[in-house]
Design a protein around this motif. Structure first.
Motif, short mmCIF file in Angstrom:
data_model
loop_
_atom_site.label_atom_id
_atom_site.label_comp_id
_atom_site.label_asym_id
_atom_site.label_seq_id
_atom_site.Cartn_x
_atom_site.Cartn_y
_atom_site.Cartn_z
N LEU A 6 0.84 -1.20 0.00
CA LEU A 6 0.00 0.00 0.00
C LEU A 6 0.87 1.25 0.00
O LEU A 6 1.79 1.37 0.81
CB LEU A 6 -0.91 0.00 1.24
N ASP A 8 0.51 5.62 -0.32
CA ASP A 8 -0.24 6.86 -0.55
C ASP A 8 0.67 8.06 -0.34
O ASP A 8 1.27 8.22 0.73
CB ASP A 8 -1.46 7.00 0.35
N CYS A 62 -0.97 -1.42 -4.43
CA CYS A 62 -2.10 -0.49 -4.36
C CYS A 62 -1.58 0.92 -4.10
O CYS A 62 -0.72 1.12 -3.25
CB CYS A 62 -3.06 -0.90 -3.25
N ALA A 187 -2.23 4.03 5.13
CA ALA A 187 -2.28 2.67 4.60
C ALA A 187 -3.27 1.80 5.36
O ALA A 187 -3.93 0.94 4.78
CB ALA A 187 -0.87 2.05 4.66
N MET A 190 -6.49 2.14 3.77
CA MET A 190 -6.50 1.63 2.40
C MET A 190 -6.73 0.12 2.36
O MET A 190 -7.30 -0.41 1.40
CB MET A 190 -5.16 1.93 1.71
N ALA A 191 -6.26 -0.57 3.40
CA ALA A 191 -6.18 -2.03 3.36
C ALA A 191 -7.50 -2.73 2.99
O ALA A 191 -7.53 -3.56 2.07
CB ALA A 191 -5.64 -2.55 4.68
N ALA A 194 -8.42 -1.98 -0.65
CA ALA A 194 -7.55 -2.68 -1.58
C ALA A 194 -7.91 -4.16 -1.68
O ALA A 194 -7.92 -4.74 -2.77
CB ALA A 194 -6.09 -2.52 -1.14
#
Length: 227
Positions: A6, A8, A62, A187, A190-191, A194
């Motif tokens: 991940l 960002d 991701c 992150a 995000m997990a 994703a």
């Protein structure tokens, strides 16, 4: 077991992590401004080394796709695409506002609406309206926040404004139903997004994928004397 790297870099906060089946097991966060270009790759290595892994051991890469910082997005997307191409792994892209909305779903708050905001310029933010369940209700837009902004949502119930653009709107949006929280698209948030994209096979074309800038890049000229 899906292992997803991940990344960002869409805001001033840099976040890199590794998720196993939708849960972050390693995460590194840098809050120092303008470090994306120099620290993204080292943090990726640090996260993978901590799990005894390489990029080829991941099932997907991701990246936060924007909107956000023009330079930051270019760094993050370029890094993610390079890693995915080099390791032969699929690329997943998650919208920055979606990540911020997920940060609320992961917590105890239960507002009627979630309004993530990314700081743009002056009183402008990149934003959209989400339901309490995280469903996007309006298109993403660049908005100059005024006193009457989001009046419809505020009249309907509690509204949580979240993100680095939320705090600067606190004095403008003076309503008893307005709540504000400053956070970043990390992150850890995000997990699950994703993992969902991975399960659904929502992958990007490595050759053509570009960040979602929303607005064209505007170059500025220094006022300092150059000679």
């Amino acid at each position: 077991m899906a292992r997803i790297l991940l990344i960002d870099t869409s805001t001033a906060v840099l976040s890199v992590g590794l998720a196993l089946d939708g849960t972050v097991v390693q995460e590194r966060v840098c809050t120092e401004a303008r470090q994306q270009a120099s620290l993204t790759a080292p943090l990726v290595k640090e996260v993978l080394d901590a799990q005894g892994m390489g990029v080829k051991d991941c099932d997907a890469i991701c990246v936060g796709s924007g909107p956000g910082s023009y330079t930051g997005l270019r760094v993050g997307v370029s890094t993610a695409k390079g890693l995915a191409f080099g390791a032969g792994k699929p690329l997943i892209a998650i919208g920055t506002l979606d990540i911020l909305a997920q940060s609320v779903l992961a917590g105890p708050d239960q507002p009627s609406f979630i309004i993530p905001m990314i700081d743009a310029r002056r009183m402008e933010v990149y934003t959209a309206v989400y339901s309490s369940a995280g469903e996007k209700l309006t298109p993403i837009q660049a908005l100059v926040v005024e006193e009457g902004s989001f009046a419809e949502q505020l009249s309907a119930g509690p509204v949580l404004f979240v993100g680095d653009g939320a705090i600067k709107c606190r004095e403008v949006i003076a309503h008893p139903n307005a709540q504000f929280r400053e956070t970043a698209p990390l992150a850890r948030y995000m997990a699950p997004l994703a993992q969902r994209a991975f399960d659904q096979g929502r992958f990007q074309d490595l050759a053509y994928f570009e960040p979602f800038y929303l607005k064209d890049f505007v170059a500025t000229v220094s006022k300092k004397n150059l000679w």
